[in-house]
Design a protein around this motif. Structure first.
Motif, PDB file in Angstrom:
ATOM      1  N   LYS A   1       1.003  -1.234   0.388  1.00 32.28           N
ATOM      2  CA  LYS A   1       0.120   0.115  -0.097  1.00 32.28           C
ATOM      3  C   LYS A   1       0.826   1.289   0.091  1.00 32.28           C
ATOM      4  O   LYS A   1       1.936   1.232   0.709  1.00 32.28           O
ATOM      5  N   ARG A   2       0.568   2.123  -0.897  1.00 32.72           N
ATOM      6  CA  ARG A   2       1.542   3.408  -1.110  1.00 32.72           C
ATOM      7  C   ARG A   2       0.942   4.585  -0.360  1.00 32.72           C
ATOM      8  O   ARG A   2      -0.256   4.566  -0.257  1.00 32.72           O
ATOM      9  N   PHE A   3       1.832   5.280   0.411  1.00 38.07           N
ATOM     10  CA  PHE A   3       1.091   6.693   1.127  1.00 38.07           C
ATOM     11  C   PHE A   3       2.431   7.596   0.392  1.00 38.07           C
ATOM     12  O   PHE A   3       3.465   7.464   0.349  1.00 38.07           O
ATOM     13  N   GLY A   4       1.494   8.756   0.197  1.00 34.15           N
ATOM     14  CA  GLY A   4       2.088  10.112   0.000  1.00 34.15           C
ATOM     15  C   GLY A   4       1.798  11.094   0.941  1.00 34.15           C
ATOM     16  O   GLY A   4       0.706  11.304   1.139  1.00 34.15           O
ATOM     17  N   ASN A   5       2.655  11.871   1.578  1.00 36.74           N
ATOM     18  CA  ASN A   5       2.591  12.916   2.636  1.00 36.74           C
ATOM     19  C   ASN A   5       3.046  14.208   2.481  1.00 36.74           C
ATOM     20  O   ASN A   5       4.373  14.239   1.835  1.00 36.74           O
ATOM     21  N   VAL A   6       2.680  15.101   3.102  1.00 34.90           N
ATOM     22  CA  VAL A   6       3.310  16.553   2.676  1.00 34.90           C
ATOM     23  C   VAL A   6       3.252  17.337   4.137  1.00 34.90           C
ATOM     24  O   VAL A   6       2.163  17.119   4.961  1.00 34.90           O
ATOM     25  N   ILE A   7       4.141  18.114   4.055  1.00 33.68           N
ATOM     26  CA  ILE A   7       4.191  19.062   5.492  1.00 33.68           C
ATOM     27  C   ILE A   7       5.293  20.216   5.031  1.00 33.68           C
ATOM     28  O   ILE A   7       5.983  20.159   4.065  1.00 33.68           O
ATOM     29  N   GLU A   8       5.131  21.313   5.741  1.00 33.65           N
ATOM     30  CA  GLU A   8       5.854  22.556   5.506  1.00 33.65           C
ATOM     31  C   GLU A   8       7.291  22.182   6.418  1.00 33.65           C
ATOM     32  O   GLU A   8       7.288  21.816   7.562  1.00 33.65           O
ATOM     33  N   LEU A   9       8.257  22.649   5.776  1.00 33.67           N
ATOM     34  CA  LEU A   9       9.655  22.716   6.491  1.00 33.67           C
ATOM     35  C   LEU A   9       9.905  24.186   6.684  1.00 33.67           C
ATOM     36  O   LEU A   9       9.967  25.168   6.024  1.00 33.67           O
ATOM     37  N   LYS A  10      10.419  24.361   7.867  1.00 24.82           N
ATOM     38  CA  LYS A  10      10.752  25.891   8.234  1.00 24.82           C
ATOM     39  C   LYS A  10      12.067  26.192   7.393  1.00 24.82           C
ATOM     40  O   LYS A  10      13.104  25.353   7.360  1.00 24.82           O
ATOM     41  N   ALA A  11      11.923  27.455   6.944  1.00 29.49           N
ATOM     42  CA  ALA A  11      13.375  27.847   6.175  1.00 29.49           C
ATOM     43  C   ALA A  11      14.438  27.757   6.910  1.00 29.49           C
ATOM     44  O   ALA A  11      15.372  27.356   6.294  1.00 29.49           O
ATOM     45  N   ASP A  12      14.427  28.287   8.112  1.00 32.39           N
ATOM     46  CA  ASP A  12      15.664  28.355   8.797  1.00 32.39           C
ATOM     47  C   ASP A  12      16.045  26.826   9.484  1.00 32.39           C
ATOM     48  O   ASP A  12      17.078  26.716  10.210  1.00 32.39           O
ATOM     49  N   LYS A  13      15.308  25.829   9.030  1.00 30.44           N
ATOM     50  CA  LYS A  13      15.635  24.510   9.652  1.00 30.44           C
ATOM     51  C   LYS A  13      16.014  23.546   8.462  1.00 30.44           C
ATOM     52  O   LYS A  13      16.078  22.403   8.468  1.00 30.44           O
ATOM     53  N   LEU A  14      16.427  24.163   7.343  1.00 27.31           N
ATOM     54  CA  LEU A  14      16.614  23.289   5.975  1.00 27.31           C
ATOM     55  C   LEU A  14      17.973  22.555   6.386  1.00 27.31           C
ATOM     56  O   LEU A  14      17.843  21.186   5.824  1.00 27.31           O
ATOM     57  N   GLU A  15      18.947  23.310   6.509  1.00 21.35           N
ATOM     58  CA  GLU A  15      20.231  22.380   6.787  1.00 21.35           C
ATOM     59  C   GLU A  15      20.079  21.540   7.683  1.00 21.35           C
ATOM     60  O   GLU A  15      20.689  20.383   7.557  1.00 21.35           O
ATOM     61  N   GLU A  16      19.463  21.985   8.722  1.00 21.82           N
ATOM     62  CA  GLU A  16      19.442  20.784  10.066  1.00 21.82           C
ATOM     63  C   GLU A  16      18.418  19.769   9.678  1.00 21.82           C
ATOM     64  O   GLU A  16      19.048  18.460   9.841  1.00 21.82           O
ATOM     65  N   TYR A  17      17.390  19.921   9.177  1.00 21.46           N
ATOM     66  CA  TYR A  17      16.646  18.632   8.415  1.00 21.46           C
ATOM     67  C   TYR A  17      17.310  17.863   7.564  1.00 21.46           C
ATOM     68  O   TYR A  17      17.218  16.604   7.808  1.00 21.46           O
ATOM     69  N   LYS A  18      18.008  18.421   6.671  1.00 19.05           N
ATOM     70  CA  LYS A  18      18.936  17.620   5.606  1.00 19.05           C
ATOM     71  C   LYS A  18      19.950  16.873   6.148  1.00 19.05           C
ATOM     72  O   LYS A  18      20.175  15.810   5.784  1.00 19.05           O
ATOM     73  N   ALA A  19      20.622  17.321   7.219  1.00 19.24           N
ATOM     74  CA  ALA A  19      21.701  16.616   7.931  1.00 19.24           C
ATOM     75  C   ALA A  19      20.940  15.702   8.573  1.00 19.24           C
ATOM     76  O   ALA A  19      21.833  14.468   8.719  1.00 19.24           O
ATOM     77  N   LEU A  20      20.025  15.610   9.212  1.00 23.04           N
ATOM     78  CA  LEU A  20      19.396  14.816  10.142  1.00 23.04           C
ATOM     79  C   LEU A  20      19.032  13.496   9.174  1.00 23.04           C
ATOM     80  O   LEU A  20      18.847  12.168   9.650  1.00 23.04           O
ATOM     81  N   HIS A  21      18.831  13.806   7.930  1.00 24.23           N
ATOM     82  CA  HIS A  21      18.461  12.736   7.008  1.00 24.23           C
ATOM     83  C   HIS A  21      19.318  12.341   5.982  1.00 24.23           C
ATOM     84  O   HIS A  21      19.234  11.581   4.953  1.00 24.23           O
ATOM     85  N   SER A  22      20.507  12.516   6.184  1.00 26.65           N
ATOM     86  CA  SER A  22      21.636  12.353   5.455  1.00 26.65           C
ATOM     87  C   SER A  22      22.015  10.845   5.686  1.00 26.65           C
ATOM     88  O   SER A  22      21.710  10.267   6.580  1.00 26.65           O
ATOM     89  N   ASP A  23      22.707  10.358   4.474  1.00 22.83           N
ATOM     90  CA  ASP A  23      23.085   8.825   4.735  1.00 22.83           C
ATOM     91  C   ASP A  23      23.740   8.551   5.714  1.00 22.83           C
ATOM     92  O   ASP A  23      23.754   7.381   6.477  1.00 22.83           O
ATOM     93  N   SER A  24      24.568   9.628   6.158  1.00 26.57           N
ATOM     94  CA  SER A  24      25.616   9.167   7.324  1.00 26.57           C
ATOM     95  C   SER A  24      24.841   9.315   8.657  1.00 26.57           C
ATOM     96  O   SER A  24      25.480   9.086   9.605  1.00 26.57           O
ATOM     97  N   HIS A  25      23.546   9.732   8.696  1.00 24.71           N
ATOM     98  CA  HIS A  25      22.898  10.070  10.093  1.00 24.71           C
ATOM     99  C   HIS A  25      22.288   8.623  10.269  1.00 24.71           C
ATOM    100  O   HIS A  25      21.469   8.281   9.381  1.00 24.71           O
ATOM    101  N   PRO A  26      22.195   7.942  11.589  1.00 28.20           N
ATOM    102  CA  PRO A  26      21.612   6.664  11.552  1.00 28.20           C
ATOM    103  C   PRO A  26      20.030   6.858  11.353  1.00 28.20           C
ATOM    104  O   PRO A  26      19.452   6.148  11.023  1.00 28.20           O
ATOM    105  N   GLY A  27      19.313   7.883  12.211  1.00 25.63           N
ATOM    106  CA  GLY A  27      18.104   8.028  12.155  1.00 25.63           C
ATOM    107  C   GLY A  27      17.186   6.878  12.616  1.00 25.63           C
ATOM    108  O   GLY A  27      17.665   6.257  13.520  1.00 25.63           O
ATOM    109  N   VAL A  28      16.244   6.648  12.003  1.00 24.91           N
ATOM    110  CA  VAL A  28      15.352   5.535  12.589  1.00 24.91           C
ATOM    111  C   VAL A  28      15.117   4.613  11.478  1.00 24.91           C
ATOM    112  O   VAL A  28      14.094   4.014  11.388  1.00 24.91           O
TER     113      VAL A  28
END
Lengths: 118, 118
Positions: free
Chosen positions: B8-35
């Motif tokens: 079953k496929r899901f598509g979702n949307v949310i706004e990203l705060k402009a001043d959190k752009l780099e922080e969010y990208k860093a959290l989601h980079s390949d080098s971050h374990p995340g979840v």
């Protein structure tokens, strides 16, 4: 269950005219042939389009697909030149409002992939 | 190359705060374990997040994923209760601005699938 082919993922966005909502959905319903066979022919797999109304009342479409061929630009050029695809775009383009900040050669705007987990 | 499991496929949307752009990208980079391992554990596959700046200057995130389990609500409840996932959301939630017109139980807004071609 693992994917053994090399894929490149694409996410794209475009506005949908509010008064074209039902027409666009009907064109993309399972019962409409559309250009499904041309997507397959040109190595585009797992293609989904999602629709959502934003807080300002505007509707946006988001597409996700996977390219599984070896020459994306070539396949897209071939797809663009398919007469059946050109007729398809004559139906779908009038439903859409491309983003103003799109790239010169874009109808849909290509988004940046910031995360992927297989 | 065909998928043999029921997805079953899901598509979702949310706004990203402009001043959190780099922080969010860093959290989601390949080098971050995340979840990543928790997504796999709870039957969420092929998860991508795309980012795009709209004409009004706002940034939005679009997620696409496939659920391959047999009880989505149960898996999501389990995922929500994972302490590691709760700590993850404490990092990511402050980066996001949920749409005002979202459903009561939503952070990301679930979009409507209007097209799919395997």
């Amino acid at each position: 269950m693992s994917k053994t082919y090399n894929i490149k993922r694409f996410g794209n966005v475009i506005e949908l005219k509010a008064d074209k909502l039902e027409e666009y959905k009907a064109l993309h319903s399972d019962s409409h042939p559309g250009v499904r066979h041309l997507l397959t022919k040109h190595n585009i797999k797992n293609y989904s389009i999602f629709l959502h109304q934003f807080d300002d009342g505007k509707y946006f479409l988001f597409s996700y697909f996977e390219y599984v061929g070896s020459d994306f630009d070539h396949d897209m050029e071939q797809l663009k030149n398919e007469p059946e695809n050109q007729r398809w775009w004559e139906l779908t383009d009038p439903c859409q409002i491309p983003l103003k900040n799109r790239q010169p050669d874009e109808q849909w705007s290509q988004m940046e992939e910031v995360y992927h987990n297989d």
